[in-house]
Design an enzyme around this catalytic site. Sequence first.
Site, short mmCIF file in Angstrom:
data_model
loop_
_atom_site.label_atom_id
_atom_site.label_comp_id
_atom_site.label_asym_id
_atom_site.label_seq_id
_atom_site.Cartn_x
_atom_site.Cartn_y
_atom_site.Cartn_z
N TYR A 8 -1.70 -0.69 10.54
CA TYR A 8 -1.81 -1.17 9.16
C TYR A 8 -0.65 -0.69 8.30
CZ TYR A 8 -3.58 -1.54 4.36
OH TYR A 8 -3.71 -1.81 3.02
N SER A 27 0.84 -1.20 0.00
CA SER A 27 0.00 0.00 0.00
C SER A 27 0.87 1.24 0.00
CB SER A 27 -0.90 0.00 1.24
OG SER A 27 -1.60 1.23 1.36
#
Length: 269
Positions: free
Chosen positions: A158, A145
């Site tokens: 995350y 990501s």
Amino acid sequence: MAAPKEHRRTALITGATAGIGAAFAERLAADGYDLVLVARDGQRLAVSAADLSERHRIRATALPADLSTDDGCALVEDRLRAADEPVDLLVNNAGISLHKPFLRSSVAEETRLLRLNVHAVMRLTLAAVAGMTERRHGAVINVSSVAGFGPVMPGSTYSASKAWVTNFSESIAMSVRRFNVRVMALCPGYTRTEFHDRAGIDMSGLPGWLWLRAENVVDAALRDLGRGRLVSVPDWRYKSATFALRHAPRGLINSVTRDTRGRIGRAER
């Protein structure tokens, strides 16, 4: 003497029933790959496999597994190591985020995030590249990501897990490329999938122009993989964001971030 069995390209995709994983399955099936589809929901997985097989005239196999568990990882590792049915492309797409700050989380929840986002990626990559380096052929795409380039979700773990995925993928890529094996980290920005809904994260306040389509993310990933890139960041908007995350002062990044899933308000302290 029997003719040698024709080798059909095979891709194994985790988190294959929705979002980026489903987009990879659709694109690779259209390109003629046989598929091994991995996800927790066996019924949904079987429906997806049957649909892709019928529409694209390929073989799609459902392999239900919970990759946050040792048994689930071992099941998929065994398939990746099967010498008689080699996997040419592994797409590590399965992952989760927690809709809560670290101070409100639990060891069990954080451990599950790490086991799925980090531990499973490591185990499946190792299982895949072992055979690929022997065959001198193969590729791994680890879905990371843009969040991994900076603390864009203060209080959330995350982005830390995705920072590991990107660094890990680059490192392994440099070690296996002499064997004609490619490993690449795919780092998309916000993509319209079920990801946020499953985590209970309300993203309605995010501007529409920031959203990417999963199909476009997959197109960019396969294009960059073919070019030998170690890291793929789809779309110029997120290429710019990545540059800023790498070079801008951390204080500035924290002041402008819009993703508040990990923050704790004053009233909660």
